[in-house]
Enzyme design. Sequence first.
Site, PDB file in Angstrom:
ATOM      1  N   GLU A  87       0.798  -1.230   0.000  1.00  0.00           N
ATOM      2  CA  GLU A  87       0.000   0.000   0.000  1.00  0.00           C
ATOM      3  C   GLU A  87       0.830   1.279   0.000  1.00  0.00           C
ATOM      4  OE1 GLU A  87      -3.012   0.030   3.036  1.00  0.00           O
ATOM      5  OE2 GLU A  87      -3.976  -1.755   2.265  1.00  0.00           O
TER       6      GLU A  87
ATOM      7  N   GLU B 127      -5.244  -8.563   1.137  1.00  0.00           N
ATOM      8  CA  GLU B 127      -5.887  -8.228   2.419  1.00  0.00           C
ATOM      9  C   GLU B 127      -7.373  -8.010   2.183  1.00  0.00           C
ATOM     10  OE1 GLU B 127      -4.342  -4.820   4.611  1.00  0.00           O
ATOM     11  OE2 GLU B 127      -2.281  -5.490   4.295  1.00  0.00           O
TER      12      GLU B 127
HETATM   13  C1  PNW Z   1      -4.242  -1.537   5.582  1.00  0.00           C
HETATM   14  N1  PNW Z   1      -7.216   4.213   4.745  1.00  0.00           N
HETATM   15  O1  PNW Z   1      -4.168  -0.224   6.052  1.00  0.00           O
HETATM   16  C2  PNW Z   1      -2.901  -2.110   5.966  1.00  0.00           C
HETATM   17  O2  PNW Z   1      -2.203  -2.774   4.947  1.00  0.00           O
HETATM   18  C3  PNW Z   1      -2.937  -2.906   7.225  1.00  0.00           C
HETATM   19  O3  PNW Z   1      -1.669  -2.844   7.839  1.00  0.00           O
HETATM   20  C4  PNW Z   1      -4.049  -2.390   8.122  1.00  0.00           C
HETATM   21  O4  PNW Z   1      -4.021  -2.948   9.412  1.00  0.00           O
HETATM   22  C5  PNW Z   1      -5.360  -2.692   7.411  1.00  0.00           C
HETATM   23  O5  PNW Z   1      -5.376  -2.135   6.112  1.00  0.00           O
HETATM   24  C6  PNW Z   1      -6.597  -2.222   8.155  1.00  0.00           C
HETATM   25  O6  PNW Z   1      -6.603  -0.822   8.306  1.00  0.00           O
HETATM   26  C7  PNW Z   1      -4.976   0.824   5.690  1.00  0.00           C
HETATM   27  O7  PNW Z   1      -7.407   5.094   5.621  1.00  0.00           O
HETATM   28  C8  PNW Z   1      -5.088   1.882   6.591  1.00  0.00           C
HETATM   29  O8  PNW Z   1      -7.675   4.342   3.583  1.00  0.00           O
HETATM   30  C9  PNW Z   1      -5.820   2.986   6.273  1.00  0.00           C
HETATM   31  C10 PNW Z   1      -6.453   3.058   5.048  1.00  0.00           C
HETATM   32  C11 PNW Z   1      -6.352   2.023   4.137  1.00  0.00           C
HETATM   33  C12 PNW Z   1      -5.609   0.907   4.473  1.00  0.00           C
END
Ligand code: PNW
Length: 472
Positions: free
Chosen positions: A172, A377
Amino acid sequence: PAPVRTDVPTDFPVGFVWGAATAAYQIEGAAAEGGRTPSIWDTFSRTPGKVRNGDTGDIAADHYHRYREDVALMAELGLGAYRFSLAWPRIQPAGSGPANEAGLDFYDRLVDELLAKGITPVATLYHWDLPQTLEDAGGWLNRDTAYRFAEYATIAARRLGDRIPTWTTLNEPWCSAFLGYGSGVHAPGRTSPAEALTAHHHLLLAHGLGVGALRAELPATAQVSLTLNLAAVRPLSTEPADLDAARRIDGLANRIFLDPVFRGSYPADVLADTAEVTDWAFVHDGDLAEISRPIDSLGINYYTPTVVAADDPEHPAPRQDGHAGELSPWPADTGVRFLPAEGSRTAMGWPVDADGLYELLTRLRDDLPGLPLLVTENGAAYDDYSDPSGAVHDPERVAYLHGHLDAVRRAAADGVPVRGYFLWSLLDNFEWAYGYSKRFGMVHVDFASQRRTPKDSARWYAEVIRTGRLPR
Ligand code: PNW
């Protein structure tokens, strides 16, 4: 359990990979052990006000010490693959120069344990834990960080490449660039649209250089991939203004990654939309050739769709996306309103909408024909509850997983080359700016005792894996 019939087709493609995912900083703990140095997340989590309750990853789920127990749990659940990340500050503590044998030894032991249980390791090189020494030298604003990343990739592949068949460069990069440098809700907590775009390009350069470094070290059979949190962008209506809002966000969230990686160019409309923010002078000759080195698959992380509409001139949107008090992560004034999708919300407040995953997968089938896809994921945070027997119930997570796996099944049936699914997450863990307040695990972790308890969703998922079918 009833024997699985092998004479009838399952719901999912032959060879479909069933996995679960984690990330180093979110589960390992042992932050100062084995020669590990601080990363930008150690610094950020120690900065007052950045992480809820002042939580840090110092101990997390203590996976560094409990990996054997965790791998045994994975084997019990029948996982075919485990997606985890390597901590750069464990493997190369200064961010450049010599490798740290103790750090490599940890991953060596983990990988051997996985292989001994018949679980395929899937390694991500960078899940956001940049060595603080590199941040002190400018972090992702410094082009040199991309070259340091390639050096780190070489070290990791040289030591572990004989046993890890699938490698991912970055997890990401949108979050690293736009949450780290745009809205500032992730480390290093900067808030500059121009910096976000600079970091974005240097992350992609790191990816490209990393692919080159991995290919040079890994056996020819190794798979090299990239994981993106692409947005399933949906316009509120078919009015031209709403369609244009969707185009802009699709550009800034999706095509700003997909075009350089798969076509070797940045999209013209994105360059135009960001012209007031930056002149893109950080893109040097040859960078796009590096960034577009062929990869073997694309990993996508999906949680919720992104519904957009044109900003209403009568009621202009503030520079916010509904996350009250937060700056927008978008690198330009988008003139876009972000609306919640219909449906129930998870504990993150993210609407549950499995069709978004189907839409994203079929769009990638059409835009990148033949490219194998992995859902690296998918999952949800919910408050779970235990009964007097100690069992942990999470019916909403079961419903979420059922709906989203059905979307994957439908996509595969409609010709999407989706090769596997990794549930986020194996364990409850450190959920970044939310600390331990949000639980994504199919296995409950009591952070006081470090006791692991598989939730109902884990048993449900194990049964899906065993039968290859979703319950009717
Ligand atoms: C992903 N947003 O994070 C990550 O790859 C993981 O480490 C995380 O724990 C999981 O999704 C759940 O949040 C994100 O705000 C965090 O758009 C924030 C965002 C998207 C993905």
